[in-house]
Design a protein around this motif. Structure first.
Motif, PDB file in Angstrom:
ATOM      1  N   ALA A   1       2.694   7.140  -6.851  1.00 30.29           N
ATOM      2  CA  ALA A   1       1.872   6.957  -8.052  1.00 30.29           C
ATOM      3  C   ALA A   1       1.606   8.312  -8.702  1.00 30.29           C
ATOM      4  O   ALA A   1       1.453   9.329  -8.023  1.00 30.29           O
ATOM      5  CB  ALA A   1       0.548   6.287  -7.678  1.00 30.29           C
ATOM      6  N   ASN A   2       1.543   8.307 -10.040  1.00 29.56           N
ATOM      7  CA  ASN A   2       1.290   9.539 -10.791  1.00 29.56           C
ATOM      8  C   ASN A   2      -0.208   9.777 -10.934  1.00 29.56           C
ATOM      9  O   ASN A   2      -0.775   9.660 -12.024  1.00 29.56           O
ATOM     10  CB  ASN A   2       1.923   9.455 -12.184  1.00 29.56           C
ATOM     11  CG  ASN A   2       3.429   9.482 -12.141  1.00 29.56           C
ATOM     12  OD1 ASN A   2       4.020  10.182 -11.335  1.00 29.56           O
ATOM     13  ND2 ASN A   2       4.059   8.706 -12.995  1.00 29.56           N
ATOM     14  N   ASN A   3      -0.885  10.128  -9.857  1.00 29.63           N
ATOM     15  CA  ASN A   3      -2.305  10.445  -9.960  1.00 29.63           C
ATOM     16  C   ASN A   3      -2.713  11.426  -8.870  1.00 29.63           C
ATOM     17  O   ASN A   3      -2.010  11.619  -7.878  1.00 29.63           O
ATOM     18  CB  ASN A   3      -3.169   9.173  -9.909  1.00 29.63           C
ATOM     19  CG  ASN A   3      -3.005   8.405  -8.613  1.00 29.63           C
ATOM     20  OD1 ASN A   3      -3.323   8.914  -7.544  1.00 29.63           O
ATOM     21  ND2 ASN A   3      -2.519   7.163  -8.700  1.00 29.63           N
TER      22      ASN A   3
ATOM     23  N   TYR B   1       6.703  10.572 -11.547  1.00 29.46           N
ATOM     24  CA  TYR B   1       7.413   9.380 -11.091  1.00 29.46           C
ATOM     25  C   TYR B   1       7.640   8.454 -12.287  1.00 29.46           C
ATOM     26  O   TYR B   1       6.684   7.943 -12.869  1.00 29.46           O
ATOM     27  CB  TYR B   1       6.598   8.622 -10.036  1.00 29.46           C
ATOM     28  CG  TYR B   1       6.536   9.281  -8.687  1.00 29.46           C
ATOM     29  CD1 TYR B   1       7.676   9.396  -7.899  1.00 29.46           C
ATOM     30  CD2 TYR B   1       5.334   9.756  -8.175  1.00 29.46           C
ATOM     31  CE1 TYR B   1       7.622   9.976  -6.642  1.00 29.46           C
ATOM     32  CE2 TYR B   1       5.265  10.336  -6.919  1.00 29.46           C
ATOM     33  CZ  TYR B   1       6.415  10.451  -6.161  1.00 29.46           C
ATOM     34  OH  TYR B   1       6.354  11.025  -4.914  1.00 29.46           O
ATOM     35  N   SER B   2       8.889   8.240 -12.654  1.00 26.76           N
ATOM     36  CA  SER B   2       9.193   7.261 -13.694  1.00 26.76           C
ATOM     37  C   SER B   2       9.116   5.866 -13.085  1.00 26.76           C
ATOM     38  O   SER B   2       9.142   5.711 -11.860  1.00 26.76           O
ATOM     39  CB  SER B   2      10.602   7.493 -14.256  1.00 26.76           C
ATOM     40  OG  SER B   2      11.582   7.245 -13.250  1.00 26.76           O
ATOM     41  N   GLU B   3       9.025   4.842 -13.931  1.00 28.99           N
ATOM     42  CA  GLU B   3       8.997   3.467 -13.420  1.00 28.99           C
ATOM     43  C   GLU B   3      10.266   3.164 -12.625  1.00 28.99           C
ATOM     44  O   GLU B   3      10.222   2.486 -11.590  1.00 28.99           O
ATOM     45  CB  GLU B   3       8.852   2.473 -14.580  1.00 28.99           C
ATOM     46  CG  GLU B   3       7.484   2.494 -15.230  1.00 28.99           C
ATOM     47  CD  GLU B   3       7.342   1.408 -16.290  1.00 28.99           C
ATOM     48  OE1 GLU B   3       8.253   0.540 -16.379  1.00 28.99           O
ATOM     49  OE2 GLU B   3       6.340   1.424 -17.016  1.00 28.99           O
TER      50      GLU B   3
ATOM     51  N   VAL C   1       9.979   4.862  -9.203  1.00 29.69           N
ATOM     52  CA  VAL C   1       9.058   4.140  -8.311  1.00 29.69           C
ATOM     53  C   VAL C   1       9.757   2.926  -7.712  1.00 29.69           C
ATOM     54  O   VAL C   1       9.692   2.678  -6.505  1.00 29.69           O
ATOM     55  CB  VAL C   1       7.792   3.696  -9.077  1.00 29.69           C
ATOM     56  CG1 VAL C   1       6.964   2.746  -8.224  1.00 29.69           C
ATOM     57  CG2 VAL C   1       6.967   4.905  -9.470  1.00 29.69           C
ATOM     58  N   LEU C   2      10.459   2.171  -8.571  1.00 22.11           N
ATOM     59  CA  LEU C   2      11.182   0.987  -8.093  1.00 22.11           C
ATOM     60  C   LEU C   2      12.262   1.398  -7.090  1.00 22.11           C
ATOM     61  O   LEU C   2      12.413   0.761  -6.041  1.00 22.11           O
ATOM     62  CB  LEU C   2      11.795   0.247  -9.280  1.00 22.11           C
ATOM     63  CG  LEU C   2      12.484  -1.087  -8.951  1.00 22.11           C
ATOM     64  CD1 LEU C   2      12.281  -2.074 -10.106  1.00 22.11           C
ATOM     65  CD2 LEU C   2      13.978  -0.926  -8.691  1.00 22.11           C
ATOM     66  N   PHE C   3      12.983   2.469  -7.403  1.00 28.12           N
ATOM     67  CA  PHE C   3      14.048   2.926  -6.501  1.00 28.12           C
ATOM     68  C   PHE C   3      13.468   3.345  -5.159  1.00 28.12           C
ATOM     69  O   PHE C   3      13.989   2.967  -4.096  1.00 28.12           O
ATOM     70  CB  PHE C   3      14.813   4.091  -7.123  1.00 28.12           C
ATOM     71  CG  PHE C   3      15.883   4.640  -6.221  1.00 28.12           C
ATOM     72  CD1 PHE C   3      17.143   4.059  -6.186  1.00 28.12           C
ATOM     73  CD2 PHE C   3      15.625   5.722  -5.382  1.00 28.12           C
ATOM     74  CE1 PHE C   3      18.125   4.551  -5.332  1.00 28.12           C
ATOM     75  CE2 PHE C   3      16.594   6.220  -4.526  1.00 28.12           C
ATOM     76  CZ  PHE C   3      17.850   5.625  -4.502  1.00 28.12           C
ATOM     77  N   ARG C   4      12.407   4.151  -5.184  1.00 34.95           N
ATOM     78  CA  ARG C   4      11.823   4.652  -3.946  1.00 34.95           C
ATOM     79  C   ARG C   4      11.345   3.502  -3.065  1.00 34.95           C
ATOM     80  O   ARG C   4      11.514   3.536  -1.839  1.00 34.95           O
ATOM     81  CB  ARG C   4      10.633   5.572  -4.261  1.00 34.95           C
ATOM     82  CG  ARG C   4      11.007   6.944  -4.754  1.00 34.95           C
ATOM     83  CD  ARG C   4      11.592   7.818  -3.654  1.00 34.95           C
ATOM     84  NE  ARG C   4      10.711   7.950  -2.523  1.00 34.95           N
ATOM     85  CZ  ARG C   4       9.703   8.802  -2.428  1.00 34.95           C
ATOM     86  NH1 ARG C   4       9.434   9.611  -3.439  1.00 34.95           N
ATOM     87  NH2 ARG C   4       8.956   8.868  -1.349  1.00 34.95           N
TER      88      ARG C   4
ATOM     89  N   GLN D   1       0.828  -1.200   0.000  1.00 38.82           N
ATOM     90  CA  GLN D   1       0.000   0.000   0.000  1.00 38.82           C
ATOM     91  C   GLN D   1       0.866   1.255   0.000  1.00 38.82           C
ATOM     92  O   GLN D   1       0.426   2.332  -0.402  1.00 38.82           O
ATOM     93  CB  GLN D   1      -0.929   0.005   1.210  1.00 38.82           C
ATOM     94  CG  GLN D   1      -2.033  -1.026   1.136  1.00 38.82           C
ATOM     95  CD  GLN D   1      -3.001  -0.914   2.301  1.00 38.82           C
ATOM     96  OE1 GLN D   1      -3.305   0.168   2.763  1.00 38.82           O
ATOM     97  NE2 GLN D   1      -3.484  -2.051   2.779  1.00 38.82           N
ATOM     98  N   MET D   2       2.117   1.099   0.455  1.00 36.70           N
ATOM     99  CA  MET D   2       3.044   2.231   0.452  1.00 36.70           C
ATOM    100  C   MET D   2       3.341   2.703  -0.960  1.00 36.70           C
ATOM    101  O   MET D   2       3.735   3.854  -1.162  1.00 36.70           O
ATOM    102  CB  MET D   2       4.350   1.839   1.155  1.00 36.70           C
ATOM    103  CG  MET D   2       4.183   1.530   2.621  1.00 36.70           C
ATOM    104  SD  MET D   2       5.736   1.077   3.423  1.00 36.70           S
ATOM    105  CE  MET D   2       5.160   0.706   5.085  1.00 36.70           C
ATOM    106  N   MET D   3       3.164   1.829  -1.952  1.00 35.17           N
ATOM    107  CA  MET D   3       3.410   2.213  -3.343  1.00 35.17           C
ATOM    108  C   MET D   3       2.369   3.204  -3.845  1.00 35.17           C
ATOM    109  O   MET D   3       2.584   3.869  -4.859  1.00 35.17           O
ATOM    110  CB  MET D   3       3.439   0.980  -4.242  1.00 35.17           C
ATOM    111  CG  MET D   3       4.651   0.102  -4.033  1.00 35.17           C
ATOM    112  SD  MET D   3       4.789  -1.228  -5.244  1.00 35.17           S
ATOM    113  CE  MET D   3       5.160  -0.294  -6.735  1.00 35.17           C
ATOM    114  N   ASP D   4       1.230   3.316  -3.131  1.00 32.81           N
ATOM    115  CA  ASP D   4       0.209   4.288  -3.530  1.00 32.81           C
ATOM    116  C   ASP D   4       0.750   5.712  -3.470  1.00 32.81           C
ATOM    117  O   ASP D   4       0.218   6.619  -4.121  1.00 32.81           O
ATOM    118  CB  ASP D   4      -1.020   4.184  -2.621  1.00 32.81           C
ATOM    119  CG  ASP D   4      -1.783   2.881  -2.820  1.00 32.81           C
ATOM    120  OD1 ASP D   4      -1.570   2.229  -3.862  1.00 32.81           O
ATOM    121  OD2 ASP D   4      -2.572   2.514  -1.939  1.00 32.81           O
TER     122      ASP D   4
END
Length: 241
Positions: free
Chosen positions: A158-160, A178-180, A183-186, A152-155
């Motif tokens: 997100a680019n929205n 946020y590039s893919e 997002v993976l790095f974060r 859920q932390m990935m929310d």
């Protein structure tokens, strides 16, 4: 207990006892093995009282997750508004698709220092809530209904418009996204290290024989090395070339 009692100080205290009892039992026995009766016994409340506050055992875990994430987002939003947004407004920072560009060395160093302070706040909060984080780690490794709670932390990468972090920064600088890769790095190089550190903190402290002060300081030193590795001239890179 009436509705007015639920809003009183004693009602809040009762809910906290229930949450603390659930944290203790979920940590010791696991979520699946813990019954509502067990929580009531440890919290020293009537089982029926638990249902004044929570619909189910799942609702208790959901409350823990949402409280954890909401407070983490609150800390992050404070950093964004007082640092990133202000630097953009002052013309000290420009967000490009692949980097943060600073007008001069002073602005870059100010940002890095503030980022390190923010990271310290997040680490300290994670350590304070490490029992809950440990529960989420355990649940994420199972194939049960709560295995995706940690994700859920990935929310918040997100680019929205539903992501308050993205919305706050993009409103200040529309080039932000946020590039893919970002997002993976974060998630795997920023969020997960803190989560893992908090979850294994007590175990690592025991085997390493380090004090709380030494262990915390060591982790923060490593985090500064990671931040420094992203610096290139007047920029902080958000993705590799």
């Amino acid at each position: 207990m009436g509705a007015e009692d639920l809003e009183s100080g004693s009602g809040v205290e009762t809910r906290e006892r229930i949450i603390n009892a659930a944290i203790e039992l979920f940590s010791q026995k696991g979520y699946d093995a813990t019954r509502v009766n067990d929580i009531a016994s440890v919290a020293n409340v009537n089982k029926a009282l638990i249902y004044y506050y929570f619909k189910s055992k799942q609702d208790i875990l959901d409350f823990m997750v949402h409280s954890l994430l909401n407070n983490a987002v609150s800390i992050t939003m404070d950093f964004i508004h007082t640092n990133i947004v202000q630097m953009i407004k002052k013309g000290c920072l420009d967000i490009l698709p692949d980097r943060l560009h600073f007008v001069n060395e002073e602005a870059k160093q100010e940002f890095i220092q503030n980022t390190c302070k923010f990271y310290e706040r997040v680490v300290d909060y994670a350590l304070e809530k490490r029992s809950i984080i440990r529960i989420l780690m355990l649940e994420s490794l199972k194939n049960g209904k709560h295995q995706n709670s940690l994700f859920q932390m990935m929310d918040f990468v997100a680019n929205n418009e539903n992501n308050p972090i993205f919305k706050a920064i993009s409103n200040a600088d529309q080039d932000f996204a946020y590039s893919e890769e970002m997002v993976l790095f974060r998630f795997f190089f920023s969020i997960i290290p803190i989560v893992s550190f908090a979850a294994y903190y007590d175990d690592y402290k025991e085997v390493s024989a380090l004090s709380d002060k030494e262990l915390r300081a060591s982790f923060l030193r490593v985090s500064k090395i990671i931040i420094a590795s992203m610096v290139s001239g007047s920029d902080i890179l958000l993705k590799s070339k």
